[in-house]
Design an enzyme around this catalytic site. Structure first.
Site, PDB file in Angstrom:
ATOM      1  N   LYS A 109       2.691  45.383  41.735  1.00  0.00           N
ATOM      2  CA  LYS A 109       2.837  46.751  41.226  1.00  0.00           C
ATOM      3  C   LYS A 109       3.436  46.695  39.830  1.00  0.00           C
ATOM      4  O   LYS A 109       4.332  45.885  39.565  1.00  0.00           O
ATOM      5  CB  LYS A 109       3.732  47.551  42.176  1.00  0.00           C
ATOM      6  CG  LYS A 109       3.833  49.035  41.836  1.00  0.00           C
ATOM      7  CD  LYS A 109       4.649  49.790  42.889  1.00  0.00           C
ATOM      8  CE  LYS A 109       4.780  51.265  42.586  1.00  0.00           C
ATOM      9  NZ  LYS A 109       5.526  52.005  43.632  1.00  0.00           N
ATOM     10  N   SER A 150       3.438  56.079  45.645  1.00  0.00           N
ATOM     11  CA  SER A 150       3.079  55.700  44.298  1.00  0.00           C
ATOM     12  C   SER A 150       2.441  54.315  44.180  1.00  0.00           C
ATOM     13  O   SER A 150       1.852  54.008  43.152  1.00  0.00           O
ATOM     14  CB  SER A 150       4.318  55.737  43.404  1.00  0.00           C
ATOM     15  OG  SER A 150       5.271  54.780  43.853  1.00  0.00           O
ATOM     16  N   SER A 167       6.570  55.167  49.191  1.00  0.00           N
ATOM     17  CA  SER A 167       5.512  54.705  48.286  1.00  0.00           C
ATOM     18  C   SER A 167       4.790  53.431  48.677  1.00  0.00           C
ATOM     19  O   SER A 167       3.792  53.083  48.046  1.00  0.00           O
ATOM     20  CB  SER A 167       6.073  54.515  46.884  1.00  0.00           C
ATOM     21  OG  SER A 167       6.102  55.743  46.234  1.00  0.00           O
TER      22      SER A 167
HETATM   23  N1  GLN Z   1       6.399  60.304  46.776  1.00  0.00           N
HETATM   24  C1  GLN Z   1       7.820  60.170  46.646  1.00  0.00           C
HETATM   25  C2  GLN Z   1       8.237  60.646  45.275  1.00  0.00           C
HETATM   26  O1  GLN Z   1       7.429  61.187  44.630  1.00  0.00           O
HETATM   27  C3  GLN Z   1       8.220  58.770  46.885  1.00  0.00           C
HETATM   28  C4  GLN Z   1       7.898  57.893  45.763  1.00  0.00           C
HETATM   29  C5  GLN Z   1       8.314  56.483  45.987  1.00  0.00           C
HETATM   30  O2  GLN Z   1       8.581  56.061  47.121  1.00  0.00           O
HETATM   31  N2  GLN Z   1       8.430  55.768  44.908  1.00  0.00           N
HETATM   32  O3  GLN Z   1       9.339  60.478  44.851  1.00  0.00           O
END
Ligand code: GLN
Length: 481
Positions: free
Chosen positions: A69, A144, A168
């Site tokens: 990532k 994400s 995410s």
């Molecule tokens: N979707 C969540 C957010 O927008 C979690 C994102 C993540 O785990 N990095 O913060």
């Protein structure tokens, strides 16, 4: 074994077992990428194909490609967090997980797309444009870590690393039909992970099956003195736990998770998975996690507060992008330069979070929002401590729905935030959780099952997940691209 030419479809376990030639493997993956990456767009930087540079050692991941990532630092490689503000930035050092991958002989296989700074649930908030769900190119891959999940699902890589702050890793794993694990907070070093919310972030594996997840954890888990939140707890050999039977495994079903809002097909798939686990000897009871309803609100206060502070370092001076606008707007040209660089460099969601986070931390509102959220976070954590006194694990869906359409939620941040309703609590409580495929809806989109366990009980997750996976064939249903 399947057609030899389709090496790209193999798991790391199969590759090791068959002593597959790593050169042939990476050429096969490269062909695959050339064929489909234009449609999927999983990478911010495609892998360098260097068949002669394949590591020669006896490490656990020798010759296995792992995609990373793009918020994890790889020395001398672009590390952008899918943000314009980090365009052109080359990481000066390796994250601890990267150091460990290199020691284990892994081939670093490109950087994967993500929501900018990991802010999002769909990988639509990327400066490079969205990644597509390999099962349906009109749908999001989740986020994400959408690029990491899509690359695994589309067989553009063998395994990948993601990061999980509120879901995410697990939510994109669920949307793409792969296995995603968020380890216990402190289990995997965050050294070299570009911070979103430091008290919630964890790096973890996205893989084609549970065996590969255990294998990758064997490499990345463990104490690291460079991360002050890393915990000195011995790492068991996770691969050894696979295949243990589930007799007497005590599983809780939290009633707060099985209420309205869950898609009918998701509910059916999860019920079916519960039946399979029952037949394998697991004992189920209904439990209550009474503070669940506050999790999303608490998360978006704490996560944005930490993000606003972590993102203060991107000032146009030290890293990546700097404005080209040399016109001073005020007498203080330095401040003008910071403002213009940040204004041009951050995307919409990053700005929204910086504003929200700065607000909840501001002196007049700190007690009412931030401090309060911290207190409720403790209550959420205690809910888990309490139920885990009598349980080994908890089972829920990973997400209330399967993958949604690209663009469907981009104009409604609240709707987008609610797609993490089942995953966020594990981060607030610091506990480990895994998502594994448990079916498909009528449109052919994958559905995920989430298993959560006590801190440092990743073995329990692997044991239950593997037993379930052995009884089902979901992972063999591949996207047709
Ligand atoms: N979707 C969540 C957010 O927008 C979690 C994102 C993540 O785990 N990095 O913060």
């Amino acid at each position: 074994m399947e057609n030899k030419k389709e090496l790209f479809r193999w798991t790391a376990g199969e590759i090791k077992q068959n002593k597959t030639n790593p050169q042939e493997l990476i050429l096969s993956l490269d062909d695959r990428i050339n064929l489909i990456e234009d449609k999927v767009k999983a990478f911010t930087k495609k892998p360098d194909v260097l068949p002669d540079a394949v590591p020669q050692n006896s490490g656990l991941l020798c010759g296995i490609p792992v995609s990373i990532k793009d918020n994890i630092c790889v020395q001398n490689e672009p590390t952008t967090c899918a943000s314009k503000i980090l365009s052109g930035f080359l990481a000066p050092y390796d994250a601890e997980v990267i150091r460990r991958l290199k020691v284990a002989g892994a081939i670093l296989w490109g950087k994967t797309n993500m929501d900018e700074f990991a802010f999002g649930s769909s990988t639509e908030n990327s400066f490079y444009g969205p990644t597509k769900n390999p099962h349906n190119l009109d749908c999001v891959p989740g986020g994400s870590s959408g690029g990491s999940a899509a690359a695994v699902a589309a067989d553009e890589t063998i395994m990948s690393l993601g990061s999980d702050t509120g879901g995410s890793i697990r939510q994109p794993a669920s949307f793409c039909g792969v296995v995603g694990l968020k380890p216990t907070y402190g289990r995997v070093s965050r050294y070299g992970l570009i911070a979103f919310a430091s008290s919630l972030d964890q790096i973890g594996p996205l893989t084609k099956d549970v065996r590969d997840s255990a294998l990758l954890m064997n490499v990345i888990a463990g104490y690291d003195p460079k991360d002050s939140t890393s915990v000195h707890v011995e790492v068991p050999d996770y691969s050894k736990i696979l295949g243990k039977d589930l007799k007497g495994l005590k599983v809780g079903l939290p009633k707060e998770y099985f209420r309205e809002g869950m898609d009918r097909e998701v509910k059916l798939a999860v019920d079916e998975a519960i039946n399979i686990l029952k037949n394998k000897g697991a004992k189920f009871t209904e439990v209550s996690l009474p503070h669940t309803e506050y999790a999303v609100a608490v998360y978006y206060i704490i996560a944005t507060a930490e993000a606003s502070s972590n993102l203060a370092r991107f000032d146009g001076v030290q890293y990546g992008y700097r404005t080209t606008n040399r016109e001073p707007r005020t007498a203080n040209r330095l401040i003008d330069m910071y403002k213009a660089s940040r204004g041009e460099g951050f995307g919409k969601e990053a700005k929204r979070r910086i504003l929200l986070g700065t607000f909840v931390l501001s002196s007049g509102y700190y007690d009412a929002y931030y401090l309060r959220a911290q207190k409720v976070r403790t209550l959420i954590k205690r809910d888990f401590d309490e139920v885990f006194k009598g349980l080994d694990c908890i089972i829920t869906p990973t997400s209330p729905t399967a993958a949604f359409k690209i663009g469907e939620k981009t104009d409604d941040p609240l709707k987008m935030y609610l797609s993490d309703i089942y995953t966020i609590s594990a981060n607030l409580a610091g506990i480990p959780a895994i998502s594994i495929p448990c079916g498909f809806n009528q449109e052919g989109l994958p559905i995920g099952l989430q298993i959560m366990a006590k801190p440092f009980a990743e073995e329990t997750l692997f044991k239950a997940a593997f037993a379930y996976e052995q009884e089902t064939n979901w992972r063999r249903i591949r996207p047709t691209l």
